[in-house]
Design a protein around this motif. Structure first.
Motif, PDB file in Angstrom:
ATOM      1  N   ASP A 118      42.774  22.868  15.651  1.00 58.09           N
ATOM      2  CA  ASP A 118      42.035  21.710  16.128  1.00 58.09           C
ATOM      3  C   ASP A 118      41.495  21.028  14.968  1.00 58.09           C
ATOM      4  N   ASN A 165      43.327  15.925   9.478  1.00 60.14           N
ATOM      5  CA  ASN A 165      43.924  15.352   8.328  1.00 60.14           C
ATOM      6  C   ASN A 165      45.354  14.576   8.993  1.00 60.14           C
ATOM      7  N   ARG A 166      45.387  14.546  10.170  1.00 56.75           N
ATOM      8  CA  ARG A 166      46.283  13.431  10.466  1.00 56.75           C
ATOM      9  C   ARG A 166      46.089  12.033  10.536  1.00 56.75           C
ATOM     10  N   ALA A 214      42.600  20.910  11.794  1.00 52.42           N
ATOM     11  CA  ALA A 214      43.953  20.798  11.342  1.00 52.42           C
ATOM     12  C   ALA A 214      44.010  19.279  11.437  1.00 52.42           C
ATOM     13  N   GLU A 215      43.936  18.851  12.715  1.00 54.58           N
ATOM     14  CA  GLU A 215      44.073  17.450  13.388  1.00 54.58           C
ATOM     15  C   GLU A 215      43.267  16.475  12.526  1.00 54.58           C
TER      16      GLU A 215
END
Length: 262
Positions: free
Chosen positions: A256, A261-262, A258-259
């Motif tokens: 969750d 960085n999108r 890591a999202e």
């Protein structure tokens, strides 16, 4: 969020297990009491302190059983072997029951029962233990409480046990049998626990246990698998472990985050 349904006291675990009521537990791999307190507080019916595959010794097992009592869950110990001294140590420390690995013969099953029971067995007597409330319980009270309250579960996880399964499950004094699909998978050199040879072995064990009027315990991956095995007669389910839950929750949290960085 804790389970909102009231959980019967741990002292009733064997009665519920024998009645084949649905009970849900998990393995404990971390030799510390806090994980047991958390999971017990969540509402698990039982925890299995893994003395076979995790780094528990007698001291940490004792702390774990104390945590199980504090959090209201039944403390079962998977002992590393079926010797009488090993079984005696965890029962004296207050285990609600034992999960005994590699019960592959009638003789081993009988030895397990003898180690667990006073009446009709050979359990060494001591009431100056946690199980005997450190001497507060007299001889008769202690022996009655232990014989009526200790849950004895044998693990069927060896191919040779399948050849004599009807004789093993008929041994009086064993309350239920755990279907050890992991070890059976390894023994059969199967690609996974869903392989036909493992499924057939599991079904053979469950059929024999239910025919004998005893309880089937099995580890499952979740609700769908539990429903599958419940339809065959299983009623006691072990789901994951403290390590498994930690990895699952941590993995989701990390994914969750890591999202971002999108």
């Amino acid at each position: 969020m804790a389970n909102s349904a009231p959980r019967p006291p741990a002292s009733e675990f064997r009665k519920r297990f024998l009645a084949r009521q649905t009970v849900v537990g998990t393995f404990i791999k971390t030799p510390a009491p806090q994980t047991i307190e958390v999971l017990g507080d969540m509402g698990f019916d039982f925890v299995v302190i893994d003395g076979e595959h995790a780094p528990f010794d007698r001291t940490t097992t004792g702390y774990g059983l104390l945590a199980a009592r504090a959090s209201g869950t039944a403390g079962i110990v998977r002992v590393p072997d079926a010797t009488a001294s090993t079984i005696l140590s965890v029962l004296d420390d207050g285990a609600t029951g034992v999960l005994v690995p590699h019960v592959s013969s009638v003789e081993t099953a009988q030895d397990v029962v003898a180690a667990c029971r006073y009446r009709g067995g050979k359990r060494g007597f001591a009431n100056t233990t946690r199980a005997g409330r450190y001497g507060a319980m007299g001889f008769a009270e202690h022996t009655e409480a232990q014989d009526s309250g200790v849950t004895v579960i044998a693990m069927i996880e060896d191919p040779e046990a399948l050849d004599v399964i009807d004789d093993i499950v008929a041994v009086d004094g064993i309350d239920g049998f755990f279907v050890g699909r992991g070890d059976l998978t390894a023994a059969f050199q199967a690609p996974g626990m869903d392989a036909p040879v493992v499924r057939q072995a599991a079904e053979k064990i469950i059929k024999a246990v239910t025919a004998a009027g005893k309880t089937v315990c099995i580890m499952v991956g979740g609700k769908a698998e539990a429903e599958d095995f419940a339809s065959l007669g299983a009623s006691a389910f072990i789901v994951s472990s403290d390590h498994g839950f930690m990895r699952q929750a941590a993995g989701k949290a990390l994914a969750d985050m890591a999202e971002l960085n999108r």
